[in-house]
Enzyme design. Structure first.
Site, PDB file in Angstrom:
ATOM      1  N   HIS A 184      -7.903  -3.339 -42.852  1.00 46.43           N
ATOM      2  CA  HIS A 184      -8.615  -3.896 -44.009  1.00 46.43           C
ATOM      3  C   HIS A 184      -7.756  -4.009 -45.263  1.00 46.43           C
ATOM      4  O   HIS A 184      -8.193  -4.579 -46.258  1.00 46.43           O
ATOM      5  CB  HIS A 184      -9.826  -3.020 -44.351  1.00 46.43           C
ATOM      6  CG  HIS A 184     -10.887  -3.000 -43.287  1.00 46.43           C
ATOM      7  ND1 HIS A 184     -11.373  -4.143 -42.710  1.00 46.43           N
ATOM      8  CD2 HIS A 184     -11.576  -1.973 -42.719  1.00 46.43           C
ATOM      9  CE1 HIS A 184     -12.306  -3.823 -41.817  1.00 46.43           C
ATOM     10  NE2 HIS A 184     -12.436  -2.521 -41.790  1.00 46.43           N
ATOM     11  N   GLY A 239     -17.614   3.041 -43.757  1.00 48.07           N
ATOM     12  CA  GLY A 239     -17.977   3.124 -42.354  1.00 48.07           C
ATOM     13  C   GLY A 239     -16.723   3.224 -41.485  1.00 48.07           C
ATOM     14  O   GLY A 239     -16.660   4.016 -40.553  1.00 48.07           O
ATOM     15  N   TYR A 261      -7.793   1.498 -43.961  1.00 48.82           N
ATOM     16  CA  TYR A 261      -7.717   1.203 -45.400  1.00 48.82           C
ATOM     17  C   TYR A 261      -6.360   1.560 -45.994  1.00 48.82           C
ATOM     18  O   TYR A 261      -6.275   2.024 -47.125  1.00 48.82           O
ATOM     19  CB  TYR A 261      -8.840   1.926 -46.149  1.00 48.82           C
ATOM     20  CG  TYR A 261     -10.202   1.320 -45.903  1.00 48.82           C
ATOM     21  CD1 TYR A 261     -10.572   0.117 -46.503  1.00 48.82           C
ATOM     22  CD2 TYR A 261     -11.119   1.929 -45.055  1.00 48.82           C
ATOM     23  CE1 TYR A 261     -11.819  -0.453 -46.275  1.00 48.82           C
ATOM     24  CE2 TYR A 261     -12.373   1.365 -44.811  1.00 48.82           C
ATOM     25  CZ  TYR A 261     -12.706   0.181 -45.423  1.00 48.82           C
ATOM     26  OH  TYR A 261     -13.940  -0.387 -45.191  1.00 48.82           O
TER      27      TYR A 261
END
Lengths: 223, 223
Positions: A159, A147, A153
């Site tokens: 994250h 998402g 990432y």
């Protein structure tokens, strides 16, 4: 070649489903033999317990690894749906997992598939890990959607890096039982793709799949 | 303080179950209020789909995050069992997850609990992550058991380091929604413990729990 595609998504209109269909179509066109495991469609039960076996080693105290080793010795006395899936994994030359990253890991229905299928005594075998693993000579690739956008990432991203998030699967399961692991196919923020962007990504996936067997494997060895 | 203990193990004689019971007993003795989520006992359904909601935002195309945001707006129109679990998480000051590491991750029944419970719009909220996350001020700890010995879960060990394996949970879920994460309680090769060793580990856990609220939090920020 023989290819197993495992899908874990509840929506047939989803981007994941489109990636799955693209893989089936492309790989068939190139003459490969395909088997599929569409976990939601199959209504696969991901809860691992005694029902995964048709034999009992110890009725008094359930130790799953002991039951797994016992089942392997008893001519593979796993539940019929488990046996079928295990045989598909053993049959293929390439295994593709198509799934959305939910809470930083595969959906539970796919996690439970790994719990039930990748048993000790059949896949994880003493003296037969990594280069000498039971699945030696086979390749595997994770095709993952998210998402959040790509920049979240990365190593310094919000994250943390995707390779680290996927490493417990790529290393702990796939490489450990002998698969040669290919670079994961990662597509980010897929819910926000326009129709044109979506088709571009699907086309890219299709092109990648044409030469998938000549791709180098990645190193998942060290943290 | 208020403590939620989540257990994911099918065997009441297991070491995991003993750790769970030890935690309940010890924390009650120290005057804490306890709620529990024994996932196998509850027969919790880990498969995430439309049944997680009592409302529908888009009946034509299931996008779970959209349905999650919608449910949050519609006075939390989640399935009753989901609501109950969400309220337990929001109620507690400390959350403990007790589980065996299966295929390098929590059992599917626990993975599905995170899929269904930690929804966008209620737990993951734009502008409210990490230090300003919705669960700010609460603590969380993973209590994990393994089959393989401790030396296989080091950086240079056979499986790679445990912190890396648990990081997608500690960082991606717990820290991201605001929990202060405590050092995981890890117990290795538990199937091979003698009765005496088992009691020693349980006693150690009990002692740790007495002072759990004064423990420092760990850094799960970077890969």
């Amino acid at each position: 070649m023989k290819i197993l595609i495992v899908l874990a998504h509840p929506e047939a209109k989803s981007f994941n489903y489109a990636m799955y269909q693209t893989a089936i179509k492309t790989l068939k066109e190139y003459g490969h033999e395909i088997k599929v495991t569409d976990l939601y469609y199959m209504n696969f039960n991901p809860v691992y317990d005694r029902s995964n076996f048709t034999t009992i080693k110890n009725s008094d105290f359930l130790k799953l690894q002991i039951e797994e080793m016992h089942a392997a010795e008893m001519d593979n006395s796993y539940a019929p749906e488990t046996k079928t899936e295990q045989e598909k994994v053993e049959w293929c030359d390439l295994m593709i997992w198509q799934f959305p990253l939910w809470r930083f890991a595969p959906p539970a229905i796919l996690k439970g598939w790994t719990d039930r299928i990748f048993t000790s005594g059949r896949f994880f075998k003493d003296g037969g890990y990594y280069e000498s693993g039971t699945m030696k000579g086979k390749k595997a690739i994770l095709s993952v959607t998210t998402g959040s956008p790509a920049e979240t990432y990365t190593k310094d991203g919000f994250h943390g890096d995707m390779a680290g998030i996927l490493r417990p699967i790529n290393r702990g399961i796939l490489a450990c039982v002998g698969f040669s692991v290919l670079e994961s196919e990662t597509n980010y923020s897929v819910a926000h793709l326009t129709e044109v962007e979506r088709n571009t990504v699907l086309e890219k996936w299709s092109i990648r799949l044409k030469n998938i067997f000549s791709e180098p494997t990645i190193n998942v060895g060290k943290y």
